[in-house]
Design a protein around this motif. Structure first.
Motif, PDB file in Angstrom:
ATOM      1  N   GLU A 471     -33.094  86.833  74.704  1.00 24.47           N
ATOM      2  CA  GLU A 471     -34.180  86.306  75.538  1.00 24.47           C
ATOM      3  C   GLU A 471     -33.847  86.456  77.019  1.00 24.47           C
ATOM      4  O   GLU A 471     -34.688  86.872  77.821  1.00 24.47           O
ATOM      5  N   VAL A 472     -32.623  86.108  77.389  1.00 26.31           N
ATOM      6  CA  VAL A 472     -32.233  86.193  78.793  1.00 26.31           C
ATOM      7  C   VAL A 472     -32.310  87.633  79.280  1.00 26.31           C
ATOM      8  O   VAL A 472     -32.753  87.907  80.407  1.00 26.31           O
ATOM      9  N   ASN A 473     -31.915  88.583  78.442  1.00 21.40           N
ATOM     10  CA  ASN A 473     -32.028  89.989  78.823  1.00 21.40           C
ATOM     11  C   ASN A 473     -33.478  90.395  79.050  1.00 21.40           C
ATOM     12  O   ASN A 473     -33.791  91.125  80.002  1.00 21.40           O
ATOM     13  N   PHE A 474     -34.371  89.935  78.194  1.00 16.12           N
ATOM     14  CA  PHE A 474     -35.781  90.275  78.375  1.00 16.12           C
ATOM     15  C   PHE A 474     -36.371  89.566  79.596  1.00 16.12           C
ATOM     16  O   PHE A 474     -37.239  90.122  80.287  1.00 16.12           O
ATOM     17  N   LEU A 475     -35.931  88.340  79.872  1.00 14.45           N
ATOM     18  CA  LEU A 475     -36.360  87.660  81.093  1.00 14.45           C
ATOM     19  C   LEU A 475     -35.940  88.459  82.321  1.00 14.45           C
ATOM     20  O   LEU A 475     -36.720  88.637  83.270  1.00 14.45           O
ATOM     21  N   ARG A 476     -34.712  88.947  82.304  1.00  9.43           N
ATOM     22  CA  ARG A 476     -34.212  89.730  83.438  1.00  9.43           C
ATOM     23  C   ARG A 476     -34.938  91.079  83.526  1.00  9.43           C
ATOM     24  O   ARG A 476     -35.186  91.600  84.636  1.00  9.43           O
ATOM     25  N   ALA A 501     -30.974  91.390  69.533  1.00  8.88           N
ATOM     26  CA  ALA A 501     -32.168  90.641  69.137  1.00  8.88           C
ATOM     27  C   ALA A 501     -32.112  90.041  67.745  1.00  8.88           C
ATOM     28  O   ALA A 501     -32.957  89.220  67.398  1.00  8.88           O
ATOM     29  N   TYR A 502     -31.163  90.419  66.936  1.00 13.64           N
ATOM     30  CA  TYR A 502     -31.167  90.003  65.535  1.00 13.64           C
ATOM     31  C   TYR A 502     -30.975  88.486  65.391  1.00 13.64           C
ATOM     32  O   TYR A 502     -30.411  87.822  66.244  1.00 13.64           O
ATOM     33  N   LEU A 503     -31.472  87.957  64.274  1.00  9.46           N
ATOM     34  CA  LEU A 503     -31.435  86.510  64.054  1.00  9.46           C
ATOM     35  C   LEU A 503     -30.203  86.046  63.282  1.00  9.46           C
ATOM     36  O   LEU A 503     -29.923  84.848  63.206  1.00  9.46           O
ATOM     37  N   GLU A 504     -29.456  86.968  62.700  1.00  4.33           N
ATOM     38  CA  GLU A 504     -28.295  86.592  61.893  1.00  4.33           C
ATOM     39  C   GLU A 504     -27.223  85.899  62.725  1.00  4.33           C
ATOM     40  O   GLU A 504     -27.110  86.134  63.937  1.00  4.33           O
ATOM     41  N   THR A 566     -43.334  92.582  73.891  1.00  5.09           N
ATOM     42  CA  THR A 566     -43.413  92.843  72.447  1.00  5.09           C
ATOM     43  C   THR A 566     -42.036  92.741  71.805  1.00  5.09           C
ATOM     44  O   THR A 566     -41.870  92.110  70.745  1.00  5.09           O
ATOM     45  N   GLN A 567     -41.032  93.319  72.436  1.00  3.21           N
ATOM     46  CA  GLN A 567     -39.677  93.239  71.876  1.00  3.21           C
ATOM     47  C   GLN A 567     -39.093  91.839  72.015  1.00  3.21           C
ATOM     48  O   GLN A 567     -38.336  91.384  71.149  1.00  3.21           O
ATOM     49  N   LYS A 568     -39.447  91.145  73.063  1.00  2.00           N
ATOM     50  CA  LYS A 568     -39.011  89.747  73.216  1.00  2.00           C
ATOM     51  C   LYS A 568     -39.622  88.884  72.117  1.00  2.00           C
ATOM     52  O   LYS A 568     -38.962  87.989  71.562  1.00  2.00           O
ATOM     53  N   TYR A 569     -40.873  89.140  71.798  1.00  2.00           N
ATOM     54  CA  TYR A 569     -41.576  88.432  70.727  1.00  2.00           C
ATOM     55  C   TYR A 569     -40.861  88.623  69.394  1.00  2.00           C
ATOM     56  O   TYR A 569     -40.631  87.665  68.638  1.00  2.00           O
ATOM     57  N   ILE A 570     -40.478  89.854  69.098  1.00  2.00           N
ATOM     58  CA  ILE A 570     -39.760  90.122  67.847  1.00  2.00           C
ATOM     59  C   ILE A 570     -38.388  89.462  67.869  1.00  2.00           C
ATOM     60  O   ILE A 570     -37.949  88.852  66.888  1.00  2.00           O
ATOM     61  N   ALA A 571     -37.709  89.550  69.016  1.00  2.00           N
ATOM     62  CA  ALA A 571     -36.363  88.975  69.133  1.00  2.00           C
ATOM     63  C   ALA A 571     -36.374  87.466  69.032  1.00  2.00           C
ATOM     64  O   ALA A 571     -35.394  86.858  68.599  1.00  2.00           O
ATOM     65  N   SER A 572     -37.476  86.833  69.436  1.00  2.00           N
ATOM     66  CA  SER A 572     -37.560  85.368  69.407  1.00  2.00           C
ATOM     67  C   SER A 572     -37.747  84.816  68.004  1.00  2.00           C
ATOM     68  O   SER A 572     -37.474  83.635  67.759  1.00  2.00           O
ATOM     69  N   PHE A 573     -38.234  85.629  67.083  1.00  2.00           N
ATOM     70  CA  PHE A 573     -38.490  85.176  65.724  1.00  2.00           C
ATOM     71  C   PHE A 573     -37.241  84.531  65.104  1.00  2.00           C
ATOM     72  O   PHE A 573     -36.142  85.080  65.224  1.00  2.00           O
TER      73      PHE A 573
END
Length: 668
Positions: A471-476, A501-504, A566-573
């Motif tokens: 998230e921080v990377n996408f914010l930046r 971005a992975y959730l594991e 869009t990628q932040k959205y997927i990464a936030s899941f």
């Protein structure tokens, strides 16, 4: 007049005078100079500081003066920045430069064990804690699945009957009183359990713990105002116990939180060179047992940590807030964001802050919720992942668990076959569709749609993050795209965001995501896969995804922003709150239109059946008060605060009411 309001305003004016809070025994203190307050109608109120001590009841006088400038809340006081005032305004003051021995700290921890236990309950509540315990399924479901998780179309609720609850959902946007207020539970429990701890006298003997708790209280407050709008922030923070509560503007809360974050950061920085080793060891132990929001770095180095991980967390929250307000106050947003990055934000996975189910003796709540058949995957989310050939499509979800037959009520415009064989397709459910009845797939085919793979999800043990490095990377990346100094390029942060971005769990050895991410980064264009409902109850939906993944420097700023969000959205899941903020403020990612909007309050429009539009996105959760006093408070200060946040445009307690940062304007 509430007692806490007079103290509140006395502290505010004392900050204008450059002094500390006005104390009752300071009656003979003399001041020099003049204070001028700009009123909203353009006139001014001035008074000599030297006259203050002659006023028999200064606090009531100060309150009366300050009320003249409402609702500006002291933002235009001569020669004093708002940030400085805000840092002094609340009841929570960080007195962190005192000399405190390890023995004093140890005694304070002993004396505060009840309050610290309550504070831990508050921490758990931030991700679905219940009755003083760690996050569990029912509370998590109430706070996330039935609301924002569905508003951003990660999940959909497949059945309308909840036999052990007091609600029946007609569809995603139903204003059911039994569920609509669920996302409020996190902050509600936070204020109930955390505010008494923050206001306890002995907490000042452990300022670093107080700074952590204050930061977490404010994190929860920002989540809440981003969901509902104005909040009774100062009354909650001050542990006020009256019957009537005053709602504060979103803007004012943002500014106060920013000031509290700055104060907390100074406390963390002071710690490194001004505390004994014995003191630090005690703090490490207390954070481990009474906070339990641990980064991987802190988990294994509690006794030697310099608290820099909390500096990074606090600055990352500031950066998140700055991005939120980038359209409503771009200059201030740029200042806050650049301050945050310069001060140090989360840079790697060891800095991430979250609750780790494996350390709390339980599992991620979604595992149990999926086992109840209470959620299936959202059609829009699955279709997006399919079109971008995302790594998750290779391992994270199940295919249809039963054979799905085309319904006798199938609509025109569907290409559904007569039978879709079991285990043959990944298929989600359209948000807004009227759910079926019954929690078994045999009686309710929606229950047979794609779900999380419970076996893999349990094995990879996803943490319940408050802040991920992705998230921080996408914010930046977004900040850099806006021309802010983020310490790198939009492309570099975008690609780093995808890679992390992975959730594991970061220690999970069989992480499938990392095996496919480099190939994913080179996806040039979407596949153009349409959504087909196997039951044929909704028409086929062409893909709304028109972008690829690969960064192209020649793209327009708008296209680059769409890729980032869009990628932040997927990464936030599966965390939906931040994704819902992004959807409302930017219009991204592009999702399927909402169906059955008539189940809401009538303000959400049906919109274009082929694309989700600005008037087809739910923009706020209404308060839905459950008693007469709350209704009166909302009428007296809640609705006016909503209006003040939007330049005094008429405001309503509805699903389409825009919040302060949700500006109806182009992204650039």
């Amino acid at each position: 007049m509430k007692n806490n309001k007079s103290a509140f305003c006395a502290i505010a004016v004392s900050a204008m005078l450059g002094m500390g809070a006005i104390e009752a025994n300071a009656q003979q203190t003399r001041y020099e100079g003049t204070v001028t307050i700009h009123q909203k109608d353009g006139t001014k109120t001035s008074f000599n500081e030297s006259d203050l001590w002659r006023i028999e009841n200064r606090e009531d006088y100060v309150y009366a003066v300050m009320k003249q400038i409402q609702p500006q809340k002291y933002t235009d006081v001569d020669h004093v920045s708002f940030d400085w005032i805000a840092q002094e305004v609340g009841k929570i003051i960080l007195n962190y430069k005192r000399e405190i021995s390890a023995d004093e700290l140890k005694q304070a921890v002993k004396d505060m064990r009840t309050q610290l236990g309550s504070a831990l309950n508050a921490v758990y509540s931030m991700r679905g804690g219940k009755e003083g315990g760690p996050p569990q399924a029912q509370a998590y479901q109430f706070a996330y699945n039935l609301g924002p998780d569905s508003y951003v179309q990660y999940f959909c609720v497949p059945h309308s009957d909840f036999p052990y609850a007091n609600f029946t959902l007609r569809s995603t946007y139903d204003l059911c009183k039994g569920s609509i207020g669920g996302p409020n539970t996190g902050f509600s429990r936070m204020k109930y359990d955390m505010a008494p701890t923050l206001n306890a006298e002995k907490i000042d003997d452990m300022p670093e713990i107080k700074a952590i708790y204050l930061t977490l209280f404010n994190y929860a407050a920002i989540e809440n105002v981003d969901l509902f709008g104005p909040l009774t922030y100062y009354d909650n923070k001050g542990n006020f116990e009256g019957s009537s509560f005053e709602y504060d503007r979103v803007k004012d809360i943002y500014y106060q939180v920013k000031a509290d974050i700055d104060a907390a950061i100074e406390c963390f920085k002071y710690y490194k060179d001004h505390r004994s080793e014995a003191y630090k060891k005690q703090i490490g132990s207390t954070i481990g047992s009474r906070v339990q929001l641990l980064s991987l770095d802190y988990l294994y180095n509690a006794d030697t940590s310099d608290l820099s991980v909390w500096i990074r967390f606090a600055n990352s929250l500031k950066l998140r807030m700055a991005i939120h307000m980038s359209k409503v106050e771009p200059a201030t947003a740029k200042q806050w964001a650049e301050e945050a990055v310069a001060g140090g934000v989360i840079e790697n996975t060891t800095d991430e802050i979250g609750l780790f189910p494996s350390l709390l003796g339980n599992t991620h709540p979604l595992i149990e919720i999926t086992g109840w058949n209470d959620i299936v995957m959202g059609a829009s989310f699955i279709n997006l992942l399919q079109n971008l050939d995302h790594p998750y499509m290779k391992y994270l979800f199940t295919k249809n668990s039963i054979a799905l037959e085309k319904s006798k009520q199938a609509v025109s415009g569907t290409s559904a076959p007569a039978v879709t064989p079991k285990g043959s397709v990944y298929v989600g459910m359209r948000n807004g569709v009227t759910p079926g009845i019954d929690q078994t797939a045999d009686a309710n085919p929606y229950v047979g749609y794609s779900m999380l793979d419970r076996t893999y999800f349990a094995e990879c043990n996803p943490p319940l993050y408050l802040m991920k490095v992705s998230e921080v990377n996408f914010l930046r990346a977004e900040g850099a795209l806006r021309g802010w100094n983020m310490g790198g390029t939009a492309q570099s942060f975008y690609e780093r965001g995808i890679r992390t971005a992975y959730l594991e769990d970061r220690n999970y050895k069989e992480n499938e995501y990392t095996k496919h991410v480099e190939q994913y980064l080179n996806v040039n264009a979407p596949k153009g896969i349409a959504y087909v409902d196997p039951q044929g109850l909704t028409p086929d939906m062409p893909s709304v995804t028109k972008i690829g993944v690969k960064w192209n420097e020649g793209d327009s700023k708008e296209t680059k922003l769409e890729k980032i969000i869009t990628q932040k959205y997927i990464a936030s899941f599966p965390y939906s709150y931040e994704s819902w903020v992004d959807l409302r403020r930017t219009g991204y990612p592009k999702l399927f239109p909402i169906l059955n909007t008539e189940h809401g309050d009538g303000t959400i429009k049906p919109g274009d059946p082929k694309v989700q539009t600005a008037d087809n996105i739910m923009r706020r959760i209404p308060w839905i008060p459950d008693d007469s006093q709350k209704k009166e408070d909302i009428k007296a200060t809640g609705i006016p605060a909503l209006s003040e946040d939007t330049n005094n445009k008429p405001a309503t307690d509805t699903q389409m009411q825009r919040l302060w940062w949700d500006v109806d304007a182009p992204n650039f």
